[in-house]
Design a protein around this motif. Structure first.
Motif, PDB file in Angstrom:
ATOM      1  N   ALA A 184       0.848  -1.194   0.000  1.00  0.00           N
ATOM      2  CA  ALA A 184       0.000   0.000   0.000  1.00  0.00           C
ATOM      3  C   ALA A 184       0.880   1.239   0.000  1.00  0.00           C
ATOM      4  O   ALA A 184       2.007   1.215   0.498  1.00  0.00           O
ATOM      5  N   ARG A 185       0.354   2.292  -0.590  1.00  0.00           N
ATOM      6  CA  ARG A 185       1.017   3.591  -0.567  1.00  0.00           C
ATOM      7  C   ARG A 185       0.022   4.638  -0.086  1.00  0.00           C
ATOM      8  O   ARG A 185      -1.152   4.616  -0.464  1.00  0.00           O
ATOM      9  N   VAL A 186       0.508   5.553   0.745  1.00  0.00           N
ATOM     10  CA  VAL A 186      -0.320   6.647   1.239  1.00  0.00           C
ATOM     11  C   VAL A 186       0.416   7.952   0.969  1.00  0.00           C
ATOM     12  O   VAL A 186       1.581   8.101   1.343  1.00  0.00           O
ATOM     13  N   THR A 187      -0.247   8.883   0.314  1.00  0.00           N
ATOM     14  CA  THR A 187       0.309  10.214   0.077  1.00  0.00           C
ATOM     15  C   THR A 187      -0.580  11.227   0.786  1.00  0.00           C
ATOM     16  O   THR A 187      -1.800  11.255   0.558  1.00  0.00           O
ATOM     17  N   LEU A 194       2.203  11.655   8.463  1.00  0.00           N
ATOM     18  CA  LEU A 194       2.156  10.193   8.370  1.00  0.00           C
ATOM     19  C   LEU A 194       3.071   9.599   9.433  1.00  0.00           C
ATOM     20  O   LEU A 194       4.242   9.971   9.540  1.00  0.00           O
ATOM     21  N   VAL A 195       2.525   8.669  10.202  1.00  0.00           N
ATOM     22  CA  VAL A 195       3.270   8.013  11.277  1.00  0.00           C
ATOM     23  C   VAL A 195       3.214   6.513  11.054  1.00  0.00           C
ATOM     24  O   VAL A 195       2.144   5.958  10.769  1.00  0.00           O
ATOM     25  N   GLY A 213       2.182  -4.095  11.148  1.00  0.00           N
ATOM     26  CA  GLY A 213       2.540  -2.732  10.791  1.00  0.00           C
ATOM     27  C   GLY A 213       1.320  -1.862  10.674  1.00  0.00           C
ATOM     28  O   GLY A 213       0.223  -2.339  10.338  1.00  0.00           O
ATOM     29  N   VAL A 214       1.496  -0.571  10.951  1.00  0.00           N
ATOM     30  CA  VAL A 214       0.390   0.377  10.830  1.00  0.00           C
ATOM     31  C   VAL A 214       0.931   1.716  10.355  1.00  0.00           C
ATOM     32  O   VAL A 214       2.047   2.111  10.701  1.00  0.00           O
ATOM     33  N   ILE A 215       0.147   2.380   9.528  1.00  0.00           N
ATOM     34  CA  ILE A 215       0.418   3.755   9.116  1.00  0.00           C
ATOM     35  C   ILE A 215      -0.782   4.593   9.523  1.00  0.00           C
ATOM     36  O   ILE A 215      -1.921   4.283   9.159  1.00  0.00           O
ATOM     37  N   LEU A 216      -0.532   5.656  10.281  1.00  0.00           N
ATOM     38  CA  LEU A 216      -1.577   6.595  10.668  1.00  0.00           C
ATOM     39  C   LEU A 216      -1.395   7.887   9.890  1.00  0.00           C
ATOM     40  O   LEU A 216      -0.277   8.403   9.770  1.00  0.00           O
ATOM     41  N   ALA A 217      -2.491   8.440   9.391  1.00  0.00           N
ATOM     42  CA  ALA A 217      -2.494   9.772   8.789  1.00  0.00           C
ATOM     43  C   ALA A 217      -3.242  10.675   9.762  1.00  0.00           C
ATOM     44  O   ALA A 217      -4.441  10.471  10.003  1.00  0.00           O
ATOM     45  N   VAL A 218      -2.529  11.634  10.350  1.00  0.00           N
ATOM     46  CA  VAL A 218      -3.118  12.423  11.436  1.00  0.00           C
ATOM     47  C   VAL A 218      -2.864  13.910  11.246  1.00  0.00           C
ATOM     48  O   VAL A 218      -1.908  14.324  10.581  1.00  0.00           O
ATOM     49  N   ILE A 285      -7.110  10.957  10.350  1.00  0.00           N
ATOM     50  CA  ILE A 285      -7.762  11.059   9.040  1.00  0.00           C
ATOM     51  C   ILE A 285      -8.036   9.670   8.475  1.00  0.00           C
ATOM     52  O   ILE A 285      -9.100   9.401   7.934  1.00  0.00           O
ATOM     53  N   ASP A 286      -7.050   8.786   8.597  1.00  0.00           N
ATOM     54  CA  ASP A 286      -7.186   7.424   8.081  1.00  0.00           C
ATOM     55  C   ASP A 286      -6.050   6.581   8.652  1.00  0.00           C
ATOM     56  O   ASP A 286      -5.109   7.111   9.264  1.00  0.00           O
ATOM     57  N   TYR A 287      -6.151   5.274   8.456  1.00  0.00           N
ATOM     58  CA  TYR A 287      -5.071   4.386   8.891  1.00  0.00           C
ATOM     59  C   TYR A 287      -5.078   3.118   8.037  1.00  0.00           C
ATOM     60  O   TYR A 287      -6.074   2.763   7.401  1.00  0.00           O
TER      61      TYR A 287
END
Length: 302
Positions: A184-187, A194-195, A213-218, A285-287
């Motif tokens: 996955a990619r998050v921009t 992005l964390v 693993g987790v990516i947070l958009a905050v 915002i999303d994760y």
């Protein structure tokens, strides 16, 4: 010495009238300096490096190219033979740089190989290459892309090879089946941070790796790094199905709560995640959350 005796003693010499023709192929002595350099650069055995240099008259570039081609061919052959084996172990890898983050899953057969340095280097490479192939958008909002196995395998690495080629090469070297089930990619927009976090947490240079693993958009203040890490740990541990809003109904049983804002905060169970977000002025915002082998388990049960 007579011509008959010459032919018996030196069969590689042919008699043509009064002339002697030597037909044996010239074998160049291996340059020991080039041998050591080729061995160090490619990691192949001394015997293979020696063979490559002899075949190409000590031409380093041609010898290296031949070794790489042979290794790739053998890797694909090995990958084809092992393709039926299950790959439920492995690692999640996360790379965050600037406004873009990538998260990948690379699977193998055994946990033993997942701890192998070569396998971990492969995970890091896949994470970097998936990050590198993103296309920055002019949109100020969040863009999230989920890549299928076919799409991940088709990603082009920095040296021009596909990740499918890289995977086959690793299979040939390590000797165990592997797969690239998803990425996955998050921009993020300019006002979003992005964390990323992996558990158990290990770091390969700038690449995070672990079983989860987790990516947070905050949107959050700059001085709450520890709280953001705790939120990542919470998402990994509690696996919420959605962020939710304070006005959304709660589950009757707190243990079955799937909305993030209503879950008891793992780092302080006297509060809900929603209360923590309000206290710390954080907006999620999303994760994205990956667990190694989750997709394999779903595929096998369906």
């Amino acid at each position: 010495m007579s011509s008959v005796l010459l032919r018996k003693c030196f069969p590689q010499i042919k008699m043509t009238g009064s002339r002697l023709l030597h037909t044996a192929r010239t074998v160049y002595a291996t340059d020991k300096g080039l041998l050591a350099k080729l061995r160090k650069k490619t990691g192949f055995s001394i015997s293979n490096c020696k063979k490559a240099l002899e075949m190409h008259n000590n031409d380093f570039s041609k010898a290296e190219a031949w070794l790489q081609a042979e290794a790739q061919a053998q890797g694909w052959e090995k990958a084809t033979k092992l393709s039926g084996r299950k790959t439920s172990q492995g690692l999640i890898g996360i790379h965050i740089e600037g406004r873009t983050a990538s998260m990948v899953e690379v699977n193998c057969e055994t946990d033993f190989v997942a701890r192998n340095e070569k396998f971990q280097a492969l995970v890091a490479q896949v994470a970097r290459d998936c990050w590198s192939c993103h296309t920055l958008t002019q949109d100020t909002g969040l863009v999230k892309e989920v890549l299928s196995e076919e799409q991940v395998r088709a990603v082009t690495a920095s040296d021009g090879k596909t990740l499918a080629d890289k995977l086959a090469l690793a299979i040939g070297g390590i000797g165990e089946n592997m797969s690239l089930p998803r990425a996955a990619r998050v921009t993020a927009g300019p006002d979003t941070t992005l964390v990323g976090y992996c558990h158990p947490s290990t770091i390969e240079q700038e690449i995070l790796t672990g079983k989860y693993g987790v990516i947070l958009a905050v949107k959050a203040p700059n001085d709450i790094t520890e709280v953001l890490k705790q939120l990542c740990v919470h998402v990994i541990g509690m696996n919420p199905q959605a962020i939710g809003a304070p006005t959304d109904p709660k589950a009757d049983n707190p243990e079955e709560e799937t909305l993030l804002v209503h879950q008891e905060f793992l780092s302080d169970q006297t509060k809900t995640v929603g209360q923590v977000l309000e206290e710390e002025s954080i907006e999620i915002i999303d994760y994205l959350r990956f667990g190694c082998g989750e997709q394999t388990a779903v595929d096998q049960s369906s």
